[in-house]
Structures are given as C-alpha cells and as structure tokens.
Design a protein around this motif. Sequence first.
Motif, PDB file in Angstrom:
ATOM      1  N   UNK A 200      40.277  33.865  47.660  1.00 43.40           N
ATOM      2  CA  UNK A 200      39.573  34.944  47.134  1.00 43.40           C
ATOM      3  C   UNK A 200      39.660  35.891  48.459  1.00 43.40           C
ATOM      4  N   UNK A 201      38.942  36.765  48.174  1.00 47.79           N
ATOM      5  CA  UNK A 201      38.851  37.711  49.311  1.00 47.79           C
ATOM      6  C   UNK A 201      37.337  38.877  48.850  1.00 47.79           C
ATOM      7  N   UNK A 202      36.887  39.230  50.071  1.00 56.98           N
ATOM      8  CA  UNK A 202      36.333  40.285  49.769  1.00 56.98           C
ATOM      9  C   UNK A 202      36.505  41.167  50.769  1.00 56.98           C
ATOM     10  N   UNK A 203      36.985  42.549  50.287  1.00 52.49           N
ATOM     11  CA  UNK A 203      36.569  43.013  51.818  1.00 52.49           C
ATOM     12  C   UNK A 203      37.793  42.766  53.316  1.00 52.49           C
ATOM     13  N   UNK A 210      33.823  26.459  51.419  1.00 52.67           N
ATOM     14  CA  UNK A 210      32.248  26.681  52.369  1.00 52.67           C
ATOM     15  C   UNK A 210      31.498  27.487  52.023  1.00 52.67           C
ATOM     16  N   UNK A 211      32.549  28.991  51.635  1.00 50.01           N
ATOM     17  CA  UNK A 211      30.912  30.225  51.357  1.00 50.01           C
ATOM     18  C   UNK A 211      31.169  30.152  50.442  1.00 50.01           C
ATOM     19  N   UNK A 212      30.986  29.188  49.287  1.00 47.66           N
ATOM     20  CA  UNK A 212      30.762  29.274  47.899  1.00 47.66           C
ATOM     21  C   UNK A 212      31.592  30.038  47.131  1.00 47.66           C
ATOM     22  N   UNK A 213      32.813  29.627  46.850  1.00 51.02           N
ATOM     23  CA  UNK A 213      33.765  29.652  45.448  1.00 51.02           C
ATOM     24  C   UNK A 213      34.648  28.092  45.637  1.00 51.02           C
ATOM     25  N   UNK A 214      34.354  27.385  45.873  1.00 50.31           N
ATOM     26  CA  UNK A 214      34.602  26.125  45.384  1.00 50.31           C
ATOM     27  C   UNK A 214      33.554  25.241  43.876  1.00 50.31           C
ATOM     28  N   UNK A 215      34.086  24.755  43.168  1.00 53.90           N
ATOM     29  CA  UNK A 215      33.644  23.817  42.131  1.00 53.90           C
ATOM     30  C   UNK A 215      32.563  23.343  42.665  1.00 53.90           C
ATOM     31  N   UNK A 261      28.646  37.483  43.327  1.00 55.13           N
ATOM     32  CA  UNK A 261      28.858  37.986  44.840  1.00 55.13           C
ATOM     33  C   UNK A 261      29.222  39.432  44.281  1.00 55.13           C
ATOM     34  N   UNK A 262      29.741  40.554  44.859  1.00 53.34           N
ATOM     35  CA  UNK A 262      29.809  41.962  44.382  1.00 53.34           C
ATOM     36  C   UNK A 262      31.025  41.988  44.457  1.00 53.34           C
ATOM     37  N   UNK A 263      31.570  42.125  45.213  1.00 54.21           N
ATOM     38  CA  UNK A 263      32.807  42.543  45.438  1.00 54.21           C
ATOM     39  C   UNK A 263      34.450  41.942  45.963  1.00 54.21           C
ATOM     40  N   UNK A 264      34.219  40.289  45.379  1.00 57.31           N
ATOM     41  CA  UNK A 264      35.383  39.865  45.413  1.00 57.31           C
ATOM     42  C   UNK A 264      36.518  40.108  44.248  1.00 57.31           C
ATOM     43  N   UNK A 265      37.500  39.332  45.044  1.00 58.37           N
ATOM     44  CA  UNK A 265      39.226  39.525  44.029  1.00 58.37           C
ATOM     45  C   UNK A 265      39.245  38.924  44.349  1.00 58.37           C
ATOM     46  N   UNK A 266      40.067  37.820  42.572  1.00 57.35           N
ATOM     47  CA  UNK A 266      39.785  38.448  41.148  1.00 57.35           C
ATOM     48  C   UNK A 266      38.475  38.412  41.708  1.00 57.35           C
ATOM     49  N   UNK A 267      38.047  39.330  40.902  1.00 54.91           N
ATOM     50  CA  UNK A 267      36.461  38.989  40.185  1.00 54.91           C
ATOM     51  C   UNK A 267      36.534  37.073  39.277  1.00 54.91           C
TER      52      UNK A 267
END
Length: 297
Positions: A200-203, A210-215, A261-267
């Motif tokens: 997952x990426x943003x900008x 650990x920044x909130x993308x884990x289930x 989040x606002x601009x993450x990829x993928x959504x």
Amino acid sequence: MYRSFLFSVLIPTACLLSVGPVLAQQDWKAVGQALGKSGSVMDGGVYRVGMPRSDLKVTLDGVELKPALALGSWVALKPMADNDAMLMGDLVLTQDEVNPVMSVLLQDGLQVTALHNHLFRADPATLYMHVSGRGDPVKLASALHEALAQSKTPLGEAAVSPASQPEIDLDTAAIDTALGHQGKVNGGVYQESISRSDPVTEDGMDVEPAMGTAIAINFQPTGGGKAATTGDFVLIAEEVNPVLKALRADGIEVTALHSHMLDEQPRLFFMHFWANGDLTTLLHGLSAALGEMAVQR
C-alpha cells in the motif's frame, strides 16, 4: 480502531529495531516525550505508540469492553527524508471530545482523514478519528499532544510488558490455527494482526502495516467457550462483498464499511465487525472471510 489498539492496538508479528532507517533512537525518545507517552520501533522503522482509553467504561451487549479490544487510540510515525516523518493515527473519542480535538489538530496543521463509528449499541458511544500529517516528528507529536489534551485520553502510563501478561481463558492455539497467524495477549485480549500481501502506498511512500493497513482481529473471552470479537478487515473493492457474505453466513455483524485514508493506492475499504458467541463458529466465519482476501500466509 482496532488496529487499537489499531494493534493498540499492537502488531503482534512486528520485531523491535534499535534504530529507524532515518531517525535515531534518541530522536524517537524526543518524540515520545513530546507526545507524553513512549512507543516502540516496529518493522519498517515505524515508531508506534498505543494510547488505550483505559479511562472509559464501555459496554456492548452486556460485555464490558477491555481497552485492547476496541478502545485503543494509536499513532505511528515513519521516517522520511531530511529527518521529517509521515504520521498516521486513530483516536478513540467520546462525542463531546470530537470537535475540540479536531479544532486543535487542524489549527496545528494535522489532517483529519476520517470520522466514524466502529460499533453499534456501545454505551457510551465512541467515535474514531483518523489523522495524518507530515513534517518534523517532534512538532507533529507536540501538536497531537495538544489536541489530545482536549480529551481525557490517558498519557504517560507505563506499557505492560509481554512477560507480565496474564493467561487468557481462550483456546489461542485454535485461533492461530484457524486464522493461519500467531497472535499475542494484550490486556486480557488476544490480538491477531495480519498483513495484506500487496503493498500500500500514499504519495509514493509505502504505508507499513504498523501504520494502519494490517487486518486486526481481537478476541475477549466471555465465558463458557465464548468470546467477543471485533476488529477490521482491510479490503480492496472486489473483496468487499465476498467478505461481507462470509461474515454474515456465520452470524458475524458488520458494523461499518468506510475509508481511513485519502490518497492511498490501491483504494482500501475498512470493514468493522462484532460478534459474541461460540469461538468455533466465530473462527469459521473469520477464517472464511480471510480466504476471500489477498493476505500474507
């Protein structure tokens, strides 16, 4: 939230590192001092601080929720170039705390990226405010401390070490087997943290688990082989309805579906859930849901 926890919400599989890739350990100490509570350096060099709302007494369907189950504020910072940092977090707030905290965050240059509920019927109701920011990490931490001062969020408490965690009245081996990952006990709750298999990426920056993308899947024993479970699944669009069907097939309540989040990829879409019942039945539904997702095995 629950990664309270997000994680709080802890990342059970994360390994402690002596330094981050840019910021040295003494710099993170300064961040902890500015925030009012210290944290740990996780995989990916992320500095994560859990701030459970131990001041709140929240009940849901007759269950008093332990802070580690669903009431875990947290903030995570990842080093960037020039000693700046990317900040993300999730703040657990009562209704009267929301706007005072939000006003201070905005005046100090932080962003609010989501505000919503995670649970039905909780008394008192809690709301979850997701935040982000970039810049000098000590200044970011100071701004967050100023905002949290508008709430009753406890700061300055010593973390409980894993060695001092009491035994938990749950078949944790069965949980690990069913979900295919190893969890850990935290504050009377058994927590599983499962990373997605796709980045997952943003900008242009990687957003670490650990920044909130884990289930996050949490269990609190409720007696007689039963457990309350809550957390959130982190999904791409095509996974949403298959996971919904898997959860509902075993009576697991879906309580929210939204972005963090606002601009993450993928959504990404975050699906929160709740159930209190037989552990075996819960694990069947949760395992089936994970089977509909791209997760690390």
